[in-house]
Design a protein around this motif. Structure first.
Motif, PDB file in Angstrom:
ATOM      1  N   ASP A  11     -10.761  97.683  93.511  1.00 46.71           N
ATOM      2  CA  ASP A  11      -9.464  97.021  93.649  1.00 46.71           C
ATOM      3  C   ASP A  11      -8.664  97.366  92.401  1.00 46.71           C
ATOM      4  O   ASP A  11      -8.871  96.796  91.329  1.00 46.71           O
ATOM      5  N   LEU A  12      -7.752  98.338  92.538  1.00 47.34           N
ATOM      6  CA  LEU A  12      -7.009  98.856  91.395  1.00 47.34           C
ATOM      7  C   LEU A  12      -5.802  97.976  91.098  1.00 47.34           C
ATOM      8  O   LEU A  12      -5.082  97.565  92.007  1.00 47.34           O
ATOM      9  N   GLY A  13      -5.562  97.727  89.816  1.00 46.82           N
ATOM     10  CA  GLY A  13      -4.454  96.863  89.447  1.00 46.82           C
ATOM     11  C   GLY A  13      -4.612  95.475  90.027  1.00 46.82           C
ATOM     12  O   GLY A  13      -3.671  94.888  90.547  1.00 46.82           O
ATOM     13  N   CYS A  14      -5.821  94.938  89.916  1.00 47.35           N
ATOM     14  CA  CYS A  14      -6.184  93.716  90.641  1.00 47.35           C
ATOM     15  C   CYS A  14      -5.473  92.468  90.134  1.00 47.35           C
ATOM     16  O   CYS A  14      -5.332  91.485  90.876  1.00 47.35           O
ATOM     17  N   GLY A  15      -5.025  92.458  88.874  1.00 48.87           N
ATOM     18  CA  GLY A  15      -4.368  91.270  88.353  1.00 48.87           C
ATOM     19  C   GLY A  15      -5.252  90.039  88.475  1.00 48.87           C
ATOM     20  O   GLY A  15      -6.409  90.042  88.089  1.00 48.87           O
ATOM     21  N   LEU A  16      -4.687  88.983  89.068  1.00 50.41           N
ATOM     22  CA  LEU A  16      -5.461  87.772  89.351  1.00 50.41           C
ATOM     23  C   LEU A  16      -5.710  87.632  90.850  1.00 50.41           C
ATOM     24  O   LEU A  16      -5.872  86.520  91.361  1.00 50.41           O
ATOM     25  N   ARG A  34      -8.796  87.451  83.746  1.00 50.32           N
ATOM     26  CA  ARG A  34      -9.511  87.119  84.988  1.00 50.32           C
ATOM     27  C   ARG A  34     -10.739  86.264  84.713  1.00 50.32           C
ATOM     28  O   ARG A  34     -11.070  85.370  85.497  1.00 50.32           O
ATOM     29  N   SER A  35     -11.399  86.547  83.613  1.00 51.04           N
ATOM     30  CA  SER A  35     -12.639  85.825  83.315  1.00 51.04           C
ATOM     31  C   SER A  35     -12.393  84.334  83.086  1.00 51.04           C
ATOM     32  O   SER A  35     -13.330  83.529  83.177  1.00 51.04           O
ATOM     33  N   GLN A  36     -11.149  83.953  82.805  1.00 53.71           N
ATOM     34  CA  GLN A  36     -10.829  82.542  82.583  1.00 53.71           C
ATOM     35  C   GLN A  36     -10.562  81.794  83.886  1.00 53.71           C
ATOM     36  O   GLN A  36     -10.527  80.567  83.884  1.00 53.71           O
ATOM     37  N   SER A  74     -17.883  90.219  90.718  1.00 54.23           N
ATOM     38  CA  SER A  74     -17.598  91.649  90.786  1.00 54.23           C
ATOM     39  C   SER A  74     -17.824  92.272  89.416  1.00 54.23           C
ATOM     40  O   SER A  74     -17.935  91.574  88.400  1.00 54.23           O
ATOM     41  N   HIS A  75     -17.890  93.606  89.399  1.00 53.74           N
ATOM     42  CA  HIS A  75     -17.877  94.333  88.144  1.00 53.74           C
ATOM     43  C   HIS A  75     -16.429  94.402  87.668  1.00 53.74           C
ATOM     44  O   HIS A  75     -15.527  94.691  88.450  1.00 53.74           O
ATOM     45  N   ARG A  76     -16.208  94.175  86.395  1.00 53.41           N
ATOM     46  CA  ARG A  76     -14.851  94.192  85.852  1.00 53.41           C
ATOM     47  C   ARG A  76     -14.684  95.398  84.951  1.00 53.41           C
ATOM     48  O   ARG A  76     -15.475  95.614  84.024  1.00 53.41           O
ATOM     49  N   VAL A  77     -13.639  96.178  85.240  1.00 57.15           N
ATOM     50  CA  VAL A  77     -13.393  97.407  84.490  1.00 57.15           C
ATOM     51  C   VAL A  77     -12.020  97.297  83.835  1.00 57.15           C
ATOM     52  O   VAL A  77     -11.001  97.237  84.520  1.00 57.15           O
ATOM     53  N   GLY A  78     -11.995  97.254  82.520  1.00 56.31           N
ATOM     54  CA  GLY A  78     -10.741  97.229  81.785  1.00 56.31           C
ATOM     55  C   GLY A  78     -10.311  98.634  81.440  1.00 56.31           C
ATOM     56  O   GLY A  78     -10.987  99.317  80.664  1.00 56.31           O
ATOM     57  N   ALA A  79      -9.211  99.099  82.033  1.00 54.71           N
ATOM     58  CA  ALA A  79      -8.793 100.486  81.827  1.00 54.71           C
ATOM     59  C   ALA A  79      -7.320 100.650  82.162  1.00 54.71           C
ATOM     60  O   ALA A  79      -6.773  99.933  83.003  1.00 54.71           O
ATOM     61  N   ASP A  80      -6.705 101.606  81.504  1.00 50.98           N
ATOM     62  CA  ASP A  80      -5.370 102.066  81.860  1.00 50.98           C
ATOM     63  C   ASP A  80      -5.556 103.150  82.919  1.00 50.98           C
ATOM     64  O   ASP A  80      -6.215 104.171  82.667  1.00 50.98           O
ATOM     65  N   LEU A  81      -5.000 102.954  84.085  1.00 55.34           N
ATOM     66  CA  LEU A  81      -5.230 103.873  85.197  1.00 55.34           C
ATOM     67  C   LEU A  81      -4.657 105.270  84.952  1.00 55.34           C
ATOM     68  O   LEU A  81      -5.021 106.212  85.657  1.00 55.34           O
ATOM     69  N   THR A  82      -3.787 105.407  83.965  1.00 56.70           N
ATOM     70  CA  THR A  82      -3.210 106.724  83.680  1.00 56.70           C
ATOM     71  C   THR A  82      -4.090 107.545  82.742  1.00 56.70           C
ATOM     72  O   THR A  82      -3.768 108.694  82.451  1.00 56.70           O
TER      73      THR A  82
END
Length: 270
Positions: free
Chosen positions: A87-92, A119-121, A127-135
């Protein structure tokens, strides 16, 4: 429970816009998505949602496109019980909770690192959480390559600069062997006109990316083949829209061109 005030720049602040729209739908007399998880999260956030000036058209459109993308995820997971979902750019977004997929599915929620931390708050670690800039490159490397992938990019297209969305698509289809990409497809006019929407103006960002022909991504050298184009002005759920929005949407549905300027959900196989 104390309310939390997120510190977000204008781009990231858009996650509050879609969260608010889903929450308003959940509280409406005739919800389309009925996402009570989003309603509960919105109640815990210290933010002046009224400044976004969200209208029924945005509430209904956001809820309907989320519902159709959820349906695409569930259908793919049913056909591929060993799938990976991104789920890209999932936000909240609470899609992982809404879809409630079986245990054989690995779900990855991807967004900027500070958004993932936010999101963790509010959301359980299902789910697995991936912190990344998609570019950027490299963030896909730890993810499995040998399993079918369902990739959802809701609201991502207009906010990536230049040809970044095309490059991202090529990276995704090079990494995964097979799968689907589902997104809400903005035409160039629809993406351009977003900057005049009261809610987008309130946040203060400009969005400009889109494409008109649903088959255009087939020429991006990403191995994509159009599987489905849903014009949501013609979806049966329109009967749940409040008047006069329901009548206006049905009138738009008589024209494919007008329908494409609204909300459409596109699915591509690779």
């Amino acid at each position: 429970m104390p309310r939390l005030r997120p510190d977000l720049d204008p781009l990231r602040e858009t996650l509050l816009l879609t969260l608010h729209a889903r929450a308003l739908d959940a509280r409406s007399p005739r919800p389309i998505l009925g996402d009570l998880h989003s309603a509960r999260i919105a109640e815990r956030i210290d933010y002046d949602f009224a400044r976004l000036k969200v209208k029924p058209s945005l509430v209904c459109g956001t809820a309907l496109r989320a519902k159709k993308l959820d349906e695409a995820v569930r259908a793919f997971a049913a056909a591929h019980p060993d799938a990976v979902v991104l789920d890209l750019g999932c936000g909240l977004d609470t899609r992982a909770l809404r879809c409630d997929l079986p245990g054989g599915i690995d779900w990855y929620d991807v967004d900027f690192p500070d958004v993932v931390a936010l999101r963790s708050q509010f959301l359980p670690e299902i789910s697995h959480r991936v912190g990344a800039d998609l570019t950027t490159s490299g963030w896909l490397d730890p993810l499995p390559r040998d399993r079918p992938a369902m990739i959802v990019a809701e609201g991502v297209l207009p906010f990536l600069p230049g040809a970044a969305f095309q490059r991202l698509t090529r990276q995704l289809t090079e990494h995964f062997r097979t799968g689907e990409l589902a997104l809400n497809g903005y035409t160039r006019f629809a993406a351009w006109s977003m900057k005049y929407h009261p809610a987008i103006k309130a946040i203060g960002i400009s969005a400009a990316q889109g494409f008109d022909d649903a088959r255009e991504p087939e020429a991006w050298q990403a191995g994509l083949t159009l599987a489905d184009e849903q014009l949501l002005t013609r979806a049966p759920e329109v009967r749940e829209f409040p008047q006069p929005l329901r009548a206006m949407t049905r009138a738009m549905g008589c024209s494919a061109w007008l329908s494409r300027q609204g909300t459409r959900v596109l699915r591509y196989r690779f």
